[in-house]
Design a protein around this motif. Structure first.
Motif, mmCIF file in Angstrom:
data_model
loop_
_atom_site.group_PDB
_atom_site.id
_atom_site.type_symbol
_atom_site.label_atom_id
_atom_site.label_comp_id
_atom_site.label_asym_id
_atom_site.label_seq_id
_atom_site.Cartn_x
_atom_site.Cartn_y
_atom_site.Cartn_z
ATOM 1 N N ILE A 1 2.350 8.983 9.003
ATOM 2 C CA ILE A 1 3.297 8.235 9.830
ATOM 3 C C ILE A 1 4.650 8.930 9.701
ATOM 4 O O ILE A 1 5.259 8.906 8.635
ATOM 5 N N PRO A 2 5.121 9.571 10.780
ATOM 6 C CA PRO A 2 6.408 10.272 10.678
ATOM 7 C C PRO A 2 7.560 9.283 10.516
ATOM 8 O O PRO A 2 7.532 8.174 11.050
ATOM 9 N N LEU A 3 8.558 9.693 9.745
ATOM 10 C CA LEU A 3 9.732 8.863 9.516
ATOM 11 C C LEU A 3 10.935 9.526 10.182
ATOM 12 O O LEU A 3 11.548 10.437 9.629
ATOM 13 N N PRO A 4 11.272 9.106 11.429
ATOM 14 C CA PRO A 4 12.376 9.746 12.151
ATOM 15 C C PRO A 4 13.724 9.393 11.526
ATOM 16 O O PRO A 4 13.877 8.366 10.867
ATOM 17 N N GLY A 5 14.698 10.242 11.776
ATOM 18 C CA GLY A 5 16.045 10.005 11.277
ATOM 19 C C GLY A 5 16.754 8.928 12.079
ATOM 20 O O GLY A 5 16.349 8.573 13.191
ATOM 21 N N THR B 1 21.507 -1.506 13.629
ATOM 22 C CA THR B 1 20.739 -2.366 12.709
ATOM 23 C C THR B 1 19.267 -2.406 13.113
ATOM 24 O O THR B 1 18.391 -2.438 12.243
ATOM 25 N N VAL B 2 18.983 -2.397 14.412
ATOM 26 C CA VAL B 2 17.587 -2.360 14.865
ATOM 27 C C VAL B 2 16.930 -1.051 14.432
ATOM 28 O O VAL B 2 15.786 -1.045 13.951
ATOM 29 N N CYS B 3 17.653 0.056 14.554
ATOM 30 C CA CYS B 3 17.114 1.359 14.138
ATOM 31 C C CYS B 3 16.883 1.394 12.635
ATOM 32 O O CYS B 3 15.870 1.916 12.161
ATOM 33 N N LYS B 4 17.821 0.854 11.856
ATOM 34 C CA LYS B 4 17.680 0.826 10.402
ATOM 35 C C LYS B 4 16.475 -0.030 10.007
ATOM 36 O O LYS B 4 15.715 0.336 9.103
ATOM 37 N N GLN B 5 16.273 -1.161 10.677
ATOM 38 C CA GLN B 5 15.120 -2.014 10.395
ATOM 39 C C GLN B 5 13.815 -1.310 10.753
ATOM 40 O O GLN B 5 12.827 -1.411 10.040
ATOM 41 N N ARG B 6 13.834 -0.572 11.844
ATOM 42 C CA ARG B 6 12.642 0.177 12.249
ATOM 43 C C ARG B 6 12.313 1.260 11.218
ATOM 44 O O ARG B 6 11.152 1.465 10.880
ATOM 45 N N GLY C 1 8.878 3.063 6.786
ATOM 46 C CA GLY C 1 8.770 3.416 5.372
ATOM 47 C C GLY C 1 7.783 2.517 4.644
ATOM 48 O O GLY C 1 7.016 2.980 3.793
ATOM 49 N N ALA C 2 7.796 1.222 4.975
ATOM 50 C CA ALA C 2 6.844 0.296 4.360
ATOM 51 C C ALA C 2 5.414 0.656 4.746
ATOM 52 O O ALA C 2 4.498 0.588 3.914
ATOM 53 N N LEU C 3 5.197 1.050 5.996
ATOM 54 C CA LEU C 3 3.864 1.486 6.413
ATOM 55 C C LEU C 3 3.432 2.743 5.662
ATOM 56 O O LEU C 3 2.276 2.866 5.256
ATOM 57 N N ARG C 4 4.356 3.667 5.462
ATOM 58 C CA ARG C 4 4.027 4.890 4.716
ATOM 59 C C ARG C 4 3.649 4.571 3.279
ATOM 60 O O ARG C 4 2.765 5.203 2.706
ATOM 61 N N ARG C 5 4.323 3.596 2.671
ATOM 62 C CA ARG C 5 4.015 3.239 1.278
ATOM 63 C C ARG C 5 2.684 2.513 1.143
ATOM 64 O O ARG C 5 2.134 2.440 0.049
ATOM 65 N N MET C 6 2.154 1.970 2.232
ATOM 66 C CA MET C 6 0.876 1.251 2.189
ATOM 67 C C MET C 6 -0.321 2.196 2.207
ATOM 68 O O MET C 6 -1.448 1.755 1.976
ATOM 69 N N ARG C 7 -0.095 3.468 2.476
ATOM 70 C CA ARG C 7 -1.202 4.419 2.513
ATOM 71 C C ARG C 7 -1.884 4.485 1.155
ATOM 72 O O ARG C 7 -1.236 4.461 0.119
ATOM 73 N N ARG C 8 -3.185 4.613 1.196
ATOM 74 C CA ARG C 8 -3.958 4.772 -0.031
ATOM 75 C C ARG C 8 -3.999 6.253 -0.389
ATOM 76 O O ARG C 8 -4.266 7.086 0.475
ATOM 77 N N PRO C 9 -3.775 6.591 -1.654
ATOM 78 C CA PRO C 9 -3.853 8.007 -2.028
ATOM 79 C C PRO C 9 -5.296 8.497 -2.008
ATOM 80 O O PRO C 9 -6.234 7.728 -2.256
ATOM 81 N N ALA C 10 -5.478 9.754 -1.703
ATOM 82 C CA ALA C 10 -6.817 10.346 -1.698
ATOM 83 C C ALA C 10 -7.305 10.473 -3.138
ATOM 84 O O ALA C 10 -6.523 10.691 -4.055
ATOM 85 N N TYR C 11 -8.611 10.304 -3.330
ATOM 86 C CA TYR C 11 -9.188 10.506 -4.662
ATOM 87 C C TYR C 11 -10.525 11.214 -4.517
ATOM 88 O O TYR C 11 -11.067 11.355 -3.432
ATOM 89 N N GLY C 12 -11.032 11.676 -5.628
ATOM 90 C CA GLY C 12 -12.230 12.497 -5.628
ATOM 91 C C GLY C 12 -13.514 11.721 -5.412
ATOM 92 O O GLY C 12 -13.691 10.633 -5.957
#
Length: 141
Positions: A6-10, A56-61, A66-77
């Motif tokens: 999930i890209p995180l735009p500036g 403020t809308v852009c900052k919330q977005r 960022g919250a979606l990116r943190r929800m990703r599960r890390p890859a494992y073997g």
């Protein structure tokens, strides 16, 4: 690869996207018309409030992405059957058609960050994100 990045735009990039939205452009044009009609204080205040609101809308977005990116599960073997033999691979390296062996790790729940077809064994799956079903279901081949 079995990854979803999930890209995180500036903030500037998001603001430009929001500033080019038709409703925002309409509001800025209205402010310009009020300036021509000598409503300087009101129009400048309105323009400042519009820009602050969009920021403020852009900052919330950004925060939500960022919250979606943190929800990703890390890859494992896992073990993957490729070329007639079992080889270690990461879940992010799985491709359609792979036969993989998943097991619990040290009594921990094995959360699979991939779409699989169960060939043997049993598992409990939570398909809430896919189907809206709120109760996890037991799956067997």
């Amino acid at each position: 690869a079995n990854e979803f990045d999930i890209p995180l735009p500036g903030l500037g990039e998001l603001f430009v996207e929001h500033a080019l939205a038709p409703f925002f452009v309409f509001q800025v044009l209205c402010v310009a018309l009020w300036c021509l009609d000598e409503y300087w204080y009101y129009s400048v205040f309105t323009l400042v409030m519009l820009v602050l609101f969009e920021l403020t809308v852009c900052k919330q977005r950004q925060f939500n992405l960022g919250a979606l990116r943190r929800m990703r599960r890390p890859a494992y073997g896992v073990l993957v059957l490729r070329g007639g033999s079992w080889r270690p691979a990461l879940t992010s390296e799985l491709v359609p058609g792979d036969v993989a062996s998943f097991s619990r790790r040290d009594g921990d729940e094995a959360l699979l960050p991939c779409d699989v077809l169960l060939l043997a064994g049993a598992c409990v799956v939570n398909e809430a994100m896919l189907t809206g079903e709120s109760v996890p279901k037991r799956k067997e081949p």
